[in-house]
Design a protein around this motif. Structure first.
Motif, PDB file in Angstrom:
ATOM      1  N   LYS A  20      49.369  71.827  14.711  1.00 25.43           N
ATOM      2  CA  LYS A  20      50.082  72.731  13.799  1.00 25.43           C
ATOM      3  C   LYS A  20      49.468  72.694  12.406  1.00 25.43           C
ATOM      4  O   LYS A  20      49.240  73.734  11.780  1.00 25.43           O
ATOM      5  CB  LYS A  20      51.559  72.352  13.714  1.00 25.43           C
ATOM      6  CG  LYS A  20      52.372  73.241  12.767  1.00 25.43           C
ATOM      7  CD  LYS A  20      53.814  72.784  12.669  1.00 25.43           C
ATOM      8  CE  LYS A  20      54.002  71.706  11.637  1.00 25.43           C
ATOM      9  NZ  LYS A  20      53.970  72.253  10.249  1.00 25.43           N
ATOM     10  N   PHE A  32      52.717  78.835  11.537  1.00 27.64           N
ATOM     11  CA  PHE A  32      53.342  78.279  12.742  1.00 27.64           C
ATOM     12  C   PHE A  32      54.237  77.100  12.381  1.00 27.64           C
ATOM     13  O   PHE A  32      53.869  76.244  11.568  1.00 27.64           O
ATOM     14  CB  PHE A  32      52.282  77.824  13.744  1.00 27.64           C
ATOM     15  CG  PHE A  32      51.368  78.917  14.210  1.00 27.64           C
ATOM     16  CD1 PHE A  32      51.803  79.843  15.152  1.00 27.64           C
ATOM     17  CD2 PHE A  32      50.084  79.033  13.693  1.00 27.64           C
ATOM     18  CE1 PHE A  32      50.962  80.859  15.578  1.00 27.64           C
ATOM     19  CE2 PHE A  32      49.240  80.046  14.118  1.00 27.64           C
ATOM     20  CZ  PHE A  32      49.688  80.968  15.058  1.00 27.64           C
ATOM     21  N   HIS A  34      56.838  73.918  14.066  1.00 25.02           N
ATOM     22  CA  HIS A  34      56.933  73.053  15.236  1.00 25.02           C
ATOM     23  C   HIS A  34      57.579  73.807  16.396  1.00 25.02           C
ATOM     24  O   HIS A  34      57.115  73.752  17.539  1.00 25.02           O
ATOM     25  CB  HIS A  34      57.740  71.813  14.860  1.00 25.02           C
ATOM     26  CG  HIS A  34      57.849  70.789  15.932  1.00 25.02           C
ATOM     27  ND1 HIS A  34      58.621  69.662  15.800  1.00 25.02           N
ATOM     28  CD2 HIS A  34      57.305  70.717  17.185  1.00 25.02           C
ATOM     29  CE1 HIS A  34      58.535  68.938  16.901  1.00 25.02           C
ATOM     30  NE2 HIS A  34      57.753  69.552  17.760  1.00 25.02           N
ATOM     31  N   LEU A  37      55.165  76.251  18.264  1.00 30.86           N
ATOM     32  CA  LEU A  37      54.234  75.636  19.212  1.00 30.86           C
ATOM     33  C   LEU A  37      54.969  75.081  20.422  1.00 30.86           C
ATOM     34  O   LEU A  37      54.422  75.086  21.538  1.00 30.86           O
ATOM     35  CB  LEU A  37      53.419  74.551  18.521  1.00 30.86           C
ATOM     36  CG  LEU A  37      52.525  75.020  17.367  1.00 30.86           C
ATOM     37  CD1 LEU A  37      51.565  73.914  16.944  1.00 30.86           C
ATOM     38  CD2 LEU A  37      51.747  76.283  17.718  1.00 30.86           C
TER      39      LEU A  37
END
Length: 228
Positions: A20, A32, A34, A37
């Motif tokens: 990330k 992005f 957490h 992803l």
């Protein structure tokens, strides 16, 4: 000059989220999260559950949700935002790589079995002069407890201006480190490759590519475990 006044966006290491951090450091903002992803890793797992083997764990991430994402998550994340990831062909020198349309570089350091986990980190070129805080490597005579993140953010540093060039945005660094021009970048990567097993990956806008680089991962990476 305070760290938060730096013109360079730089995420620092948290848990095993270096994938990330690398993505956001290359794109220079929090593109992005957490959760993003985790969503992508879950989608890839549901798309090909057979890749997880008999344990049925999601092979694209840490099963506890602490990160540790693999290359497939990075590729899918970049594709969502209109970027591709190209592998530099190891059979050619890094000095031969065409970086003219490159948004940034992501380095994959392969794990050394039980002694060291793998790691993703980002390099990026900035076209303008940048004035950043000049952060010393150590604080001589100061207790370690005084070097907290909040203390560092409030500290006043001497500003230093750098010419246009490449920067190391590794999330394990306390602050971005200036590399220099293309020749110094080549020397940096050559020195790094002598001490580590690594892959050099170029982040580029999504278009057709015909070069010494490939949009497909080499077998040593596509089947390798995730990284921090």
């Amino acid at each position: 000059m305070k760290l938060r006044e730096s013109p360079i966006y730089h995420e620092q290491q948290s848990f095993w989220l270096c994938a990330k951090h690398s993505l956001n450091n290359v794109l220079q903002r929090e593109v992005f999260t957490h959760a993003d992803l985790e969503r992508i890793a879950k989608y890839l797992h549901e798309l090909h559950p057979e890749q997880s083997g008999w344990l049925k764990f999601n092979s694209h991430k840490n099963f506890l949700g602490f990160g540790y994402y693999d290359i497939n998550v990075i590729i899918a994340a970049l594709n969502e935002k209109g970027y591709d990831l190209l592998w530099h062909d190891k059979r050619t020198g890094i000095e031969d790589a065409d970086l003219s349309g490159c948004v940034g570089i992501i380095i994959h350091i392969q794990p050394d079995w039980f002694f060291r986990r793998g790691h993703w980190f980002a390099l990026k070129h900035f076209d303008e002069n940048l004035t950043v805080p000049k952060v010393p490597a150590t604080y001589v005579g100061e207790p370690r407890a005084a070097r907290s993140i909040s203390e560092n953010e409030e500290r006043e540093y001497e500003p230093k201006t750098h010419d246009p060039g490449f920067w190391n945005l590794d999330s394990k660094l306390r602050h971005p480190e200036y590399i220099g021009d293309r020749e110094l970048l080549n020397a940096f990567l050559q020195k790094l490759s002598k001490r580590n097993r690594l892959h050099i990956l170029l982040v580029v806008p999504s278009v057709d590519h015909t070069s010494a680089s490939s949009s497909q991962p080499p077998s040593s990476l596509s089947s390798s475990p995730s990284v921090e």
